[in-house]
Design an enzyme around this catalytic site. Structure first.
Site, PDB file in Angstrom:
ATOM      1  N   MET A 189       0.873  -1.194   0.000  1.00  0.00           N
ATOM      2  CA  MET A 189       0.000   0.000   0.000  1.00  0.00           C
ATOM      3  C   MET A 189       0.897   1.227   0.000  1.00  0.00           C
ATOM      4  O   MET A 189       2.050   1.159   0.441  1.00  0.00           O
ATOM      5  CB  MET A 189      -0.855   0.088   1.289  1.00  0.00           C
ATOM      6  CG  MET A 189      -1.668  -1.127   1.610  1.00  0.00           C
ATOM      7  SD  MET A 189      -3.144  -1.268   0.593  1.00  0.00           S
ATOM      8  CE  MET A 189      -3.615  -2.955   1.020  1.00  0.00           C
TER       9      MET A 189
ATOM     10  N   ASN B 197       5.598  -4.250   4.487  1.00  0.00           N
ATOM     11  CA  ASN B 197       6.275  -3.884   5.746  1.00  0.00           C
ATOM     12  C   ASN B 197       7.016  -5.089   6.327  1.00  0.00           C
ATOM     13  O   ASN B 197       8.160  -4.977   6.775  1.00  0.00           O
ATOM     14  CB  ASN B 197       5.259  -3.396   6.783  1.00  0.00           C
ATOM     15  CG  ASN B 197       4.537  -2.125   6.350  1.00  0.00           C
ATOM     16  OD1 ASN B 197       5.021  -1.409   5.468  1.00  0.00           O
ATOM     17  ND2 ASN B 197       3.394  -1.846   6.950  1.00  0.00           N
TER      18      ASN B 197
ATOM     19  N   GLU C  92      -4.520  -9.113   3.235  1.00  0.00           N
ATOM     20  CA  GLU C  92      -4.877  -7.945   2.428  1.00  0.00           C
ATOM     21  C   GLU C  92      -4.912  -8.282   0.934  1.00  0.00           C
ATOM     22  O   GLU C  92      -5.046  -7.406   0.102  1.00  0.00           O
ATOM     23  CB  GLU C  92      -3.907  -6.781   2.709  1.00  0.00           C
ATOM     24  CG  GLU C  92      -4.097  -6.213   4.112  1.00  0.00           C
ATOM     25  CD  GLU C  92      -3.166  -5.048   4.443  1.00  0.00           C
ATOM     26  OE1 GLU C  92      -3.538  -4.240   5.303  1.00  0.00           O
ATOM     27  OE2 GLU C  92      -2.074  -4.951   3.861  1.00  0.00           O
TER      28      GLU C  92
ATOM     29  N   ASP D 275       3.745  -5.469  12.083  1.00  0.00           N
ATOM     30  CA  ASP D 275       4.507  -5.923  10.920  1.00  0.00           C
ATOM     31  C   ASP D 275       5.996  -6.046  11.269  1.00  0.00           C
ATOM     32  O   ASP D 275       6.674  -6.961  10.782  1.00  0.00           O
ATOM     33  CB  ASP D 275       4.313  -4.956   9.747  1.00  0.00           C
ATOM     34  CG  ASP D 275       2.863  -4.838   9.350  1.00  0.00           C
ATOM     35  OD1 ASP D 275       2.120  -5.827   9.512  1.00  0.00           O
ATOM     36  OD2 ASP D 275       2.448  -3.759   8.900  1.00  0.00           O
TER      37      ASP D 275
ATOM     38  N   GLY E 236       1.529  -1.244   3.678  1.00  0.00           N
ATOM     39  CA  GLY E 236       0.939  -2.529   3.317  1.00  0.00           C
ATOM     40  C   GLY E 236       1.578  -3.546   4.236  1.00  0.00           C
ATOM     41  O   GLY E 236       2.808  -3.564   4.400  1.00  0.00           O
TER      42      GLY E 236
ATOM     43  N   THR F 271       1.803   2.543  14.201  1.00  0.00           N
ATOM     44  CA  THR F 271       1.512   1.963  12.884  1.00  0.00           C
ATOM     45  C   THR F 271       2.643   1.027  12.432  1.00  0.00           C
ATOM     46  O   THR F 271       3.804   1.419  12.430  1.00  0.00           O
ATOM     47  CB  THR F 271       1.335   3.073  11.821  1.00  0.00           C
ATOM     48  OG1 THR F 271       0.522   4.093  12.358  1.00  0.00           O
ATOM     49  CG2 THR F 271       0.703   2.523  10.554  1.00  0.00           C
TER      50      THR F 271
ATOM     51  N   LEU G 281       0.353  -8.750  22.051  1.00  0.00           N
ATOM     52  CA  LEU G 281      -0.456  -8.050  23.055  1.00  0.00           C
ATOM     53  C   LEU G 281       0.036  -6.623  23.285  1.00  0.00           C
ATOM     54  O   LEU G 281      -0.032  -6.090  24.391  1.00  0.00           O
ATOM     55  CB  LEU G 281      -0.419  -8.835  24.373  1.00  0.00           C
ATOM     56  CG  LEU G 281      -1.017 -10.247  24.335  1.00  0.00           C
ATOM     57  CD1 LEU G 281      -0.613 -11.051  25.564  1.00  0.00           C
ATOM     58  CD2 LEU G 281      -2.544 -10.189  24.220  1.00  0.00           C
TER      59      LEU G 281
HETATM   60  O1  RIB Z   1       0.052  -2.670   9.556  1.00  0.00           O
HETATM   61  C1  RIB Z   1       0.180  -1.368   9.077  1.00  0.00           C
HETATM   62  C2  RIB Z   1      -0.199  -1.325   7.640  1.00  0.00           C
HETATM   63  O2  RIB Z   1      -1.564  -1.653   7.524  1.00  0.00           O
HETATM   64  C3  RIB Z   1      -0.038   0.018   6.991  1.00  0.00           C
HETATM   65  O3  RIB Z   1       1.209   0.192   6.395  1.00  0.00           O
HETATM   66  C4  RIB Z   1      -1.199   0.059   6.006  1.00  0.00           C
HETATM   67  O4  RIB Z   1      -0.773   0.162   4.693  1.00  0.00           O
HETATM   68  C5  RIB Z   1      -2.024  -1.185   6.270  1.00  0.00           C
HETATM   69  O5  RIB Z   1      -1.760  -2.177   5.358  1.00  0.00           O
END
Ligand code: RIB
Length: 306
Positions: A13, A45, A144, A256, A41, A252, A225
């Site tokens: 993404m 990531n 996704e 990942d 994405g 954020t 968690l």
């Molecule tokens: O986990 C974070 C990610 O979730 C972001 O980078 C976004 O693109 C979504 O995919």
């Protein structure tokens, strides 16, 4: 030493990130304080995190023929990922985008994903990319891209004896076949609750929830968690790994960073508990900086943890 080999089949993404004093309510317009565009994405990531730590990562992804797609392709190459199985959508779909709101006081976020070309990554693409999966020590997927595509990737992996890690995000109902093909399932507490039908917010609840998921055919369950670390459940029993508490700037992509690190450490031959402890430590680091991939450390910064 040869680098651990990982194949990531999943999403890319472009993250469109606004920081705000608080998250907006329905029908509300708020002033934000900053905006940036970044690479994101969940799949991308995780691949980039593993590559930064030293893994040899090949990516099986699909992008639209637009500037976001071109830039994502360049980013993968700059990060040292193998782009042999980078597919372009030729039907006019846009590349995937993710508008993200980050609350400044807590670092918490809300994300909307618009998958675009990610939704066109097909089982036929996976069959075309089978050697990338078969040559890897483990394959990592998320949710996704279409479910049947993930399923095909895991079928190819299992037939070749390749270990599978599934990060079931965003949360969705999963068929038993996919769970049976999953060696390690890594949900967060929300995803674990949705998949098991029971809360997973405390360590005790997470253990009970993980037992339900193992009962559905998964090999090992690791429930993340947040700042309370992670709960591991294997056939040998449950174990809680704690994490350091920090003041998050932006959470954020922390999940990942966890999955990418876990994949790297396991492919490098590290024992599970040790791999989870390192994944917690690196995910914690990632919440101290803004952005998604921009917050992930490079190997030199975390050598001591590895
Ligand atoms: O986990 C974070 C990610 O979730 C972001 O980078 C976004 O693109 C979504 O995919």
């Amino acid at each position: 030493m040869t680098a651990p080999k990982i194949c990531m089949v999943g999403s890319c993404m472009t993250d469109l990130v606004a920081r705000t004093p608080r998250l907006p309510g329905p029908g509300e317009t708020l002033f934000g304080t900053s905006f940036h565009v970044g690479f994101g994405g969940k799949g991308a990531n995780q691949a980039v995190m593993a590559a930064r730590l030293g893994a040899d990562v090949s990516v099986v992804v699909k992008l639209g023929r637009d500037s976001f797609g071109e830039n994502t392709f360049k980013n993968f190459q700059e990060q040292g990922c193998d782009t042999t199985y980078f597919f372009w959508d030729e039907t006019g779909l846009s590349s995937g985008v993710a508008p993200i709101w980050v609350e400044e006081t807590t670092g918490q976020n809300s994300i909307i994903i618009v998958p675009g070309a990610n939704s066109a990554l097909s089982p036929a693409d996976i069959r075309a990319a089978h050697t990338a999966i078969e040559d890897a020590q483990l394959v990592i997927c998320q949710l996704e891209i279409p479910l049947e595509t993930t399923l095909e990737a895991f079928r190819v992996a299992k037939a070749a004896g390749v270990k599978t890690i599934l990060n079931p995000a965003p949360a969705a109902a999963l068929p038993d076949e996919l769970l049976n093909l999953t060696d390690i399932l890594v949900p967060n507490e929300v995803e674990a609750a949705m998949l098991s039908g029971m809360p997973a917010s405390t360590v005790e609840q997470a253990e009970a929830s993980a037992r339900v998921l193992r009962g559905r055919g998964v090999g090992t369950v690791i429930i993340t968690l947040g700042d309370r670390g992670a709960l591991i459940l294997t056939e040998d029993g449950a174990e809680h790994v704690s994490a350091e508490r920090v003041q998050a700037v932006d959470s954020t992509g922390a999940g990942d960073a966890f999955v990418g690190t876990l994949g790297y450490a396991l492919a490098a031959g590290r024992p599970l508990r040790d791999a989870v402890r390192t994944a917690c430590a690196i995910a914690t680091r990632s919440v101290l900086k803004t952005g998604t991939q921009t917050s992930f450390p490079y190997r030199a910064e975390v050598e001591a943890l590895l």
